[in-house]
Design a protein around this motif. Structure first.
Motif, PDB file in Angstrom:
ATOM      1  N   GLY A   1      13.543   3.363   5.821  1.00 13.14           N
ATOM      2  CA  GLY A   1      14.219   2.215   5.966  1.00 13.14           C
ATOM      3  C   GLY A   1      13.103   1.053   5.901  1.00 13.14           C
ATOM      4  O   GLY A   1      13.640   0.479   5.076  1.00 13.14           O
ATOM      5  N   HIS A   2      11.698   1.810   5.775  1.00 15.33           N
ATOM      6  CA  HIS A   2      10.595   0.482   6.525  1.00 15.33           C
ATOM      7  C   HIS A   2      10.141  -0.417   5.288  1.00 15.33           C
ATOM      8  O   HIS A   2      10.007   0.175   4.663  1.00 15.33           O
ATOM      9  CB  HIS A   2      10.232   0.815   7.371  1.00 15.33           C
ATOM     10  CG  HIS A   2       8.678   1.392   7.236  1.00 15.33           C
ATOM     11  ND1 HIS A   2       8.161   2.421   8.209  1.00 15.33           N
ATOM     12  CD2 HIS A   2       7.260   0.957   6.128  1.00 15.33           C
ATOM     13  CE1 HIS A   2       7.239   3.144   7.272  1.00 15.33           C
ATOM     14  NE2 HIS A   2       6.370   2.023   6.350  1.00 15.33           N
ATOM     15  N   ILE A   3      10.317  -1.814   5.360  1.00 14.49           N
ATOM     16  CA  ILE A   3       9.219  -2.489   4.023  1.00 14.49           C
ATOM     17  C   ILE A   3       8.713  -2.982   4.490  1.00 14.49           C
ATOM     18  O   ILE A   3       8.746  -3.778   5.903  1.00 14.49           O
ATOM     19  CB  ILE A   3      10.544  -3.261   3.910  1.00 14.49           C
ATOM     20  CG1 ILE A   3      11.358  -4.307   4.682  1.00 14.49           C
ATOM     21  CG2 ILE A   3      11.314  -2.583   2.640  1.00 14.49           C
ATOM     22  CD1 ILE A   3      12.049  -5.130   3.724  1.00 14.49           C
TER      23      ILE A   3
ATOM     24  N   THR B   1       0.895  -1.485   0.089  1.00  8.50           N
ATOM     25  CA  THR B   1      -0.100  -0.077   0.109  1.00  8.50           C
ATOM     26  C   THR B   1       0.666   1.445  -0.326  1.00  8.50           C
ATOM     27  O   THR B   1       2.439   0.934  -0.314  1.00  8.50           O
ATOM     28  CB  THR B   1      -0.574   0.028   1.337  1.00  8.50           C
ATOM     29  OG1 THR B   1      -0.038   0.150   2.443  1.00  8.50           O
ATOM     30  CG2 THR B   1      -1.812  -1.484   1.422  1.00  8.50           C
ATOM     31  N   GLY B   2       0.337   2.128  -0.245  1.00  4.43           N
ATOM     32  CA  GLY B   2       1.217   3.921   0.132  1.00  4.43           C
ATOM     33  C   GLY B   2       0.550   4.552  -1.874  1.00  4.43           C
ATOM     34  O   GLY B   2       0.426   3.640  -1.604  1.00  4.43           O
ATOM     35  N   SER B   3       1.235   5.440  -1.548  1.00  2.50           N
ATOM     36  CA  SER B   3       1.104   5.854  -2.732  1.00  2.50           C
ATOM     37  C   SER B   3       1.859   5.442  -3.941  1.00  2.50           C
ATOM     38  O   SER B   3       1.520   5.624  -4.986  1.00  2.50           O
ATOM     39  CB  SER B   3       1.749   8.078  -2.052  1.00  2.50           C
ATOM     40  OG  SER B   3       1.360   7.771  -0.977  1.00  2.50           O
TER      41      SER B   3
ATOM     42  N   GLY C   1       7.341  -1.201  -1.680  1.00  2.00           N
ATOM     43  CA  GLY C   1       7.714   0.355  -1.224  1.00  2.00           C
ATOM     44  C   GLY C   1       8.738   0.638  -0.291  1.00  2.00           C
ATOM     45  O   GLY C   1       9.481  -0.264   0.550  1.00  2.00           O
ATOM     46  N   ILE C   2       9.561   2.358   0.073  1.00  2.00           N
ATOM     47  CA  ILE C   2      10.139   1.893   1.407  1.00  2.00           C
ATOM     48  C   ILE C   2       9.883   3.269   1.973  1.00  2.00           C
ATOM     49  O   ILE C   2       9.211   4.109   1.198  1.00  2.00           O
ATOM     50  CB  ILE C   2      11.985   2.155   0.503  1.00  2.00           C
ATOM     51  CG1 ILE C   2      12.901   2.437   1.658  1.00  2.00           C
ATOM     52  CG2 ILE C   2      11.718   3.427  -0.375  1.00  2.00           C
ATOM     53  CD1 ILE C   2      14.176   1.888   0.625  1.00  2.00           C
ATOM     54  N   GLY C   3       9.476   3.209   3.209  1.00  2.00           N
ATOM     55  CA  GLY C   3       9.527   3.725   4.267  1.00  2.00           C
ATOM     56  C   GLY C   3      10.844   4.856   4.137  1.00  2.00           C
ATOM     57  O   GLY C   3      12.012   4.883   4.034  1.00  2.00           O
TER      58      GLY C   3
ATOM     59  N   SER D   1      -8.694   2.002   6.422  1.00  2.00           N
ATOM     60  CA  SER D   1      -7.843   0.188   6.598  1.00  2.00           C
ATOM     61  C   SER D   1      -6.759  -0.492   5.452  1.00  2.00           C
ATOM     62  O   SER D   1      -7.282   0.468   4.712  1.00  2.00           O
ATOM     63  CB  SER D   1      -8.473  -0.693   7.365  1.00  2.00           C
ATOM     64  OG  SER D   1      -9.518  -0.775   5.686  1.00  2.00           O
ATOM     65  N   TYR D   2      -5.901  -0.501   4.933  1.00  2.00           N
ATOM     66  CA  TYR D   2      -5.448  -1.031   4.327  1.00  2.00           C
ATOM     67  C   TYR D   2      -6.062  -2.101   3.462  1.00  2.00           C
ATOM     68  O   TYR D   2      -6.181  -2.302   1.786  1.00  2.00           O
ATOM     69  CB  TYR D   2      -4.059  -2.296   4.301  1.00  2.00           C
ATOM     70  CG  TYR D   2      -2.748  -1.160   4.253  1.00  2.00           C
ATOM     71  CD1 TYR D   2      -3.300   0.670   4.266  1.00  2.00           C
ATOM     72  CD2 TYR D   2      -1.849  -1.143   5.713  1.00  2.00           C
ATOM     73  CE1 TYR D   2      -2.159   1.600   4.569  1.00  2.00           C
ATOM     74  CE2 TYR D   2      -0.399  -0.259   5.890  1.00  2.00           C
ATOM     75  CZ  TYR D   2      -0.929   0.999   5.433  1.00  2.00           C
ATOM     76  OH  TYR D   2       0.675   1.724   5.444  1.00  2.00           O
ATOM     77  N   ALA D   3      -6.874  -2.462   4.209  1.00  2.00           N
ATOM     78  CA  ALA D   3      -8.009  -3.110   3.385  1.00  2.00           C
ATOM     79  C   ALA D   3      -8.855  -3.195   2.113  1.00  2.00           C
ATOM     80  O   ALA D   3      -9.081  -3.646   1.214  1.00  2.00           O
ATOM     81  CB  ALA D   3      -8.521  -4.948   3.780  1.00  2.00           C
TER      82      ALA D   3
HETATM   83  C1  GLP Z   1       3.548   2.413   4.487  1.00  2.00           C
HETATM   84  C2  GLP Z   1       3.358   1.316   4.563  1.00  2.00           C
HETATM   85  C3  GLP Z   1       4.647   0.143   3.541  1.00  2.00           C
HETATM   86  C4  GLP Z   1       4.863   1.720   2.367  1.00  2.00           C
HETATM   87  C5  GLP Z   1       5.247   2.915   3.012  1.00  2.00           C
HETATM   88  C6  GLP Z   1       6.162   4.379   1.732  1.00  2.00           C
HETATM   89  O1  GLP Z   1       4.294   2.749   5.997  1.00  2.00           O
HETATM   90  N1  GLP Z   1       3.191   0.030   4.839  1.00  2.00           N
HETATM   91  O2  GLP Z   1       4.612  -1.171   2.680  1.00  2.00           O
HETATM   92  O3  GLP Z   1       6.524   1.218   1.173  1.00  2.00           O
HETATM   93  O4  GLP Z   1       4.425   3.470   4.186  1.00  2.00           O
HETATM   94  O5  GLP Z   1       4.587   4.794   1.200  1.00  2.00           O
HETATM   95  P1  GLP Z   1       4.441   5.514   0.362  1.00  2.00           P
HETATM   96  O6  GLP Z   1       4.510   4.907  -0.959  1.00  2.00           O
HETATM   97  O7  GLP Z   1       3.260   6.563   0.272  1.00  2.00           O
HETATM   98  O8  GLP Z   1       6.069   6.369   0.375  1.00  2.00           O
END
Ligand code: GLP
Length: 241
Positions: free
Chosen positions: A137-139, A36-38, A132-134, A79-81
């Motif tokens: 650095g979170h995935i 999810t995310g943008s 995506g990447i936070g 929600s992500y759902a």
């Molecule tokens: C959220 C999601 C990640 C996503 C990240 C980046 O925290 N849990 O899976 O990669 O956001 O989001 P964006 O793509 O909006 O920058």
């Protein structure tokens, strides 16, 4: 590790959609790990367009999403759902029974985590995981830590993540503080991993994650060790290299 450069968000989305489309065409019953995310919205829109043109068939695909906020049920529009139904599932011919997301409202934390890991195993593992990447650095929601978490687990969101994600909520207090997320092992066991990154705000972390040391302080850095990892990033996200 393969890095594909794109001019902008649109071209990044096209390159990612091409990789996903090829996966679905070559293996119609693929297990797709979704995010999810943008970042993935443009990719999902292109998959929808290709489905509408009759170029893609999702009827045999199975999907597992990375994560879900704790406390939000699947009817909540944060929600992500809900995000996945709105941005992809409701607009393609996927069987809803074949789409899977951790349940944000299961109060049995251990039960939910083991249920989700068993589900991924029962599907035969993930063929292609989209990420995506936070900014930190979170995935998924694997936040910076002292060690790499293995399976699905519940985490407390890092402050940086709350700040980054508050744009999706009416006010900061509404951002859930906890989430369920697939673990690093689940992601690393995927046959292929595809990350998309766009914009200057991702430039520093892209450099740190893929040109710095592999460390759980930068969870995405472990992808340097994945056997089939592709990063598709636009010029702004690659601008610190
Ligand atoms: C959220 C999601 C990640 C996503 C990240 C980046 O925290 N849990 O899976 O990669 O956001 O989001 P964006 O793509 O909006 O920058």
């Amino acid at each position: 590790m393969r890095i594909l450069s794109a001019k902008d968000y649109e071209q990044m989305s096209r390159k990612a959609a091409d990789i996903l489309s090829a996966q679905i065409i070559l293996k119609p019953d693929s297990v797709l790990g979704l995010a999810t995310g943008s970042s993935p919205v443009g990719t999902y829109q292109l998959l929808i367009d290709r489905y509408r043109r009759g170029e893609l068939d999702f009827s045999r695909c199975r999907t597992v999403n990375l994560d879900e906020y704790v406390g939000l049920d699947d009817s909540s529009d944060q929600s992500y759902a809900y995000f996945m139904r709105k941005n992809l599932f409701d607009q393609i011919n996927i069987d809803p029974a074949n789409t899977h997301i951790p349940s944000g409202i299961n109060p049995d934390t251990d039960g939910e985590c083991s249920r989700y890991d068993a589900l991924i195993r029962s599907l035969g593992g993930i063929d292609l995981q989209l990420l995506g990447i936070g900014n930190n650095g979170h995935i998924g929601f694997n936040e910076p830590d002292d060690c790499f978490a293995k399976g699905t687990h519940q985490i407390r969101l890092a402050e940086a993540t709350i700040q980054a994600n508050k744009r999706f909520f009416a006010k900061e207090e509404d951002v859930p503080r906890f989430a369920y997320t697939m673990g690093i092992r689940d992601i690393m066991q995927a046959g292929r991993v595809l990350m998309i990154a766009s914009g200057a705000r991702k430039a520093a972390i892209v450099k740190e994650a893929f040109f710095g040391p592999v460390t759980p302080r930068v969870p995405a850095s472990i992808l340097q060790l994945h056997k089939d990892f592709t990063l598709v990033a636009d010029e702004a996200a690659l601008s610190a290299l």
